[in-house]
Write a protein that holds these residues in place. Structure first.
Motif, short mmCIF file in Angstrom:
data_model
loop_
_atom_site.label_atom_id
_atom_site.label_comp_id
_atom_site.label_asym_id
_atom_site.label_seq_id
_atom_site.Cartn_x
_atom_site.Cartn_y
_atom_site.Cartn_z
N HIS A 1 -8.25 -1.55 -2.85
CA HIS A 1 -8.78 -3.08 -2.64
C HIS A 1 -7.53 -3.86 -3.06
N GLY B 1 -12.12 -1.01 0.22
CA GLY B 1 -13.70 -0.51 -0.19
C GLY B 1 -13.52 0.94 -0.38
N VAL C 1 -13.74 -8.59 1.85
CA VAL C 1 -14.63 -7.34 1.66
C VAL C 1 -15.61 -6.94 2.76
N CYS D 1 -14.33 -6.41 -6.09
CA CYS D 1 -15.30 -5.80 -5.52
C CYS D 1 -15.23 -4.28 -5.68
N ALA D 2 -16.10 -3.38 -5.77
CA ALA D 2 -16.40 -2.18 -5.69
C ALA D 2 -17.66 -1.58 -5.52
N ASP D 3 -17.68 -0.08 -5.43
CA ASP D 3 -18.99 0.53 -5.20
C ASP D 3 -19.04 1.22 -6.48
N ARG E 1 -21.92 1.03 -0.83
CA ARG E 1 -21.72 -0.42 -0.44
C ARG E 1 -20.93 -1.15 -1.47
N GLN E 2 -20.26 -2.06 -1.19
CA GLN E 2 -19.65 -2.86 -2.28
C GLN E 2 -20.28 -3.97 -2.81
N PRO F 1 -15.47 3.37 3.72
CA PRO F 1 -16.31 2.61 3.70
C PRO F 1 -17.37 2.95 5.01
#
Length: 554
Positions: A498, A481, A177, A254-256, A262-263, A528
């Motif tokens: 992802h 991302g 990530v 992970c994710a925004d 931002r992740q 990103p």
């Protein structure tokens, strides 16, 4: 993995007629023909596809907590030919199968050097950390780990030591990530618990029998964040950037989630509070308790295993699913905005349908291309002698397929989808991807007491679709991302780029859209890097490459 009794459910055999007509693709798996059914349909093509692999748990029985932790798998495109390949991970047995795009696979473990790897390997993460266009691999392990650099699609080279990645105590799930949006993928590694041959207890007594102990008997190990410094080097920034959770990590995704650009990192932890590490730019703040994702709807901790992000109700915000232990609801945390989540598992019918099982692998996926994300869960108990302890419980358990009813409820249709869903296995890792590029997402499931299951999606009468391959320029090469939005005829969809999520596994990096009746959509990619590109009038039913900077500026 709390050790409790398990109640065997009656699986409701239900499959609803799908109204949306779809586009059949020419490249079906040649060894199987579509069976005329009305709902989601899969076929286990493992043997016909050429996959010859088995997991065997070594050592004495009953099994302890290390023996029963399970394994992971991945869909990746290691040679960049546009066709998915399969990675299977086991102790001293890492295998790679090259796909031909028609449902057939060839073992290339020897040619790529993976058959020479030795270690107590458990799972994997996939990402192009040096932006050379080829998927690299991190293998999680008990007392080890390996960073494998992809040598131009011809093989893999172990660069762990020269990259600065230290051996880990007990790595489970991991992810590539880009946490600081510098265009280079960083590496986040989850760790589980302090356990070794001299740790006591090794086994616990339950109802007069020795069996595996639960995690509460062991102290936690903590996750590690490695920043990609470029030129093949990584630096441990865990403490400096405060990327610190409770430990006993089993799932990482992970994710925004809050539109910050931002992740952030969600951690499913085993019988300790879950973590939501909110990325605030070179520093993380644990918002697990504050956000509502640390506990279930009753304020209780759970045995968190797999985890995944996805917008199940198409409201434009990523939601979070966490796979948990038996007698615990599998939590569907709805993103309410403002950094807050609400556990809607009971309201959606997910809790009642999943509570009897021990769930590990979990993925959001639109199996029928109706534009609504469904759920697949890989289940299996953690005590190999549980039936002797509790006659109502089983060690091996079925896979579940929960079909979304337009984001308002989920129906268990696995038993009707294929016998493979009803056949009990020791389910652990789970990955999703489109092995024949026909727009119908397939599944790869780990059976840690047997052979993997390659479940080919043969659902008839599906909706239209798009499969988007992202190509970052300022962003990391694969756009991991990125958030991709699609819009057509008043309908909107958000999907994430992802490879992480589920349990110790990695999925197809391409972004899949089920589009229902829509035959053309406008795509908007939030990269990103912060760039936003619009790609108007994209026709459906194809694989499309979206290059950063090639779209119209928003």
């Amino acid at each position: 993995m709390r050790l409790q009794s398990i109640i065997l459910p009656i699986l409701f055999l239900a499959a609803a007629a799908l109204a949306l007509a779809g586009c059949e693709h020419a490249t079906r798996a040649e060894a199987h023909k579509t069976v005329p059914v009305s709902g989601p349909h899969f076929t286990d093509i493992t043997q016909a596809a050429g996959i010859d692999y088995r997991w065997v748990i070594p050592g004495p029985r009953p099994l302890n907590i290390l023996q029963t932790i399970g394994n992971g798998c991945a869909f990746l495109d290691y040679n960049n030919d546009g066709n998915l390949d399969i990675l299977l991970v086991g102790t001293n047995h890492v295998a790679l199968y090259q796909g031909d795009g028609h449902g057939h696979f060839t073992d290339v473990s020897h040619q790529t050097g993976l058959d020479r790897l030795k270690g107590h390997f458990l799972g994997c993460a996939v990402g192009d950390y040096d932006n050379d266009g080829f998927d690299d691999i991190y293998l999680s392990a008990y007392r080890g780990g390996a960073l494998l650099h992809n040598e131009g699609g011809k093989g893999f080279r172990d660069v762990t030591q020269q990259a600065g990645i230290k051996p880990q105590p007990w790595t489970t799930s991991a992810t590539f990530v880009d946490v600081d949006n510098d265009g280079l993928l960083d590496l986040f590694i989850g760790n589980y618990a302090i356990f070794g041959p001299n740790t006591q207890p090794q086994l616990c007594r339950q109802n007069g029998l020795e069996t595996a102990c639960g995690p509460r008997f062991y102290q936690p190990e903590k996750a590690v964040l490695y920043h990609n410094e470029g030129h093949g080097r990584f630096l441990d920034v865990t403490d400096r950037w405060k990327a610190i959770g409770h430990g006993k990590d089993l799932g990482v995704s992970c994710a925004d989630f809050n539109g910050s650009g931002r992740q952030s990192i969600a951690l499913a932890n085993d019988e300790v509070p879950g973590d939501l590490l909110q990325n605030q730019g070179h520093v993380f703040v644990n918002r697990g308790a504050e956000s509502g994702t640390a506990y279930d709807a009753n304020g209780l901790i759970h045995g968190g295993m797999g985890v995944d992000w996805g917008d199940y109700d198409n409201d434009g915000r990523p939601d979070l699913v966490v796979a948990t232990f038996q007698n615990e609801p599998k939590n569907v945390y709805h993103n309410e905005g403002g950094g807050f989540f609400n556990d809607r598992s009971a309201m959606l019918g997910v809790a009642a349908k999943t509570q009897p099982y021990v769930a590990f692998g979990v993925k959001w996926v639109d199996v029928d291309n109706d534009g609504w994300l469904d759920l697949i869960l890989a289940n299996g108990h953690v005590q190999d002698n549980i039936h002797a302890i509790d006659k109502s419980a089983t060690y091996l358990q079925p896979i579940q397929l929960l079909l979304s009813r337009q984001g308002t409820a989920f129906e268990d249709v696995g038993a009707a989808a294929d016998p493979a869903f009803s056949t009990p296995i020791l389910g652990r890792g789970l990955a999703i991807g489109d092995i024949d590029n026909d727009g119908r997402m397939d599944a790869l499931v780990v059976n840690s007491e047997g052979a993997p299951l390659l479940l080919h999606n043969e659902t008839p009468n599906t909706g239209h679709w798009l499969l988007c391959r992202l190509e970052g320029v300022k962003s990391n090469r694969d756009g991991l991302g990125a958030q991709v939005n699609a819009e057509a005829s008043g309908r909107k969809w958000l999907r994430l780029c992802h490879t992480d999520g589920s349990y110790m596994s990695a999925s197809d990096k391409r972004v899949h859209f089920g589009l229902g009746a829509a035959t053309q959509v406008t795509l908007t990619v939030h990269w990103p890097s912060g760039a936003v590109d619009v790609y108007p009038d994209q026709p459906a039913d194809r694989v499309v490459t979206l290059r950063e900077g090639a779209g119209k500026k928003k």
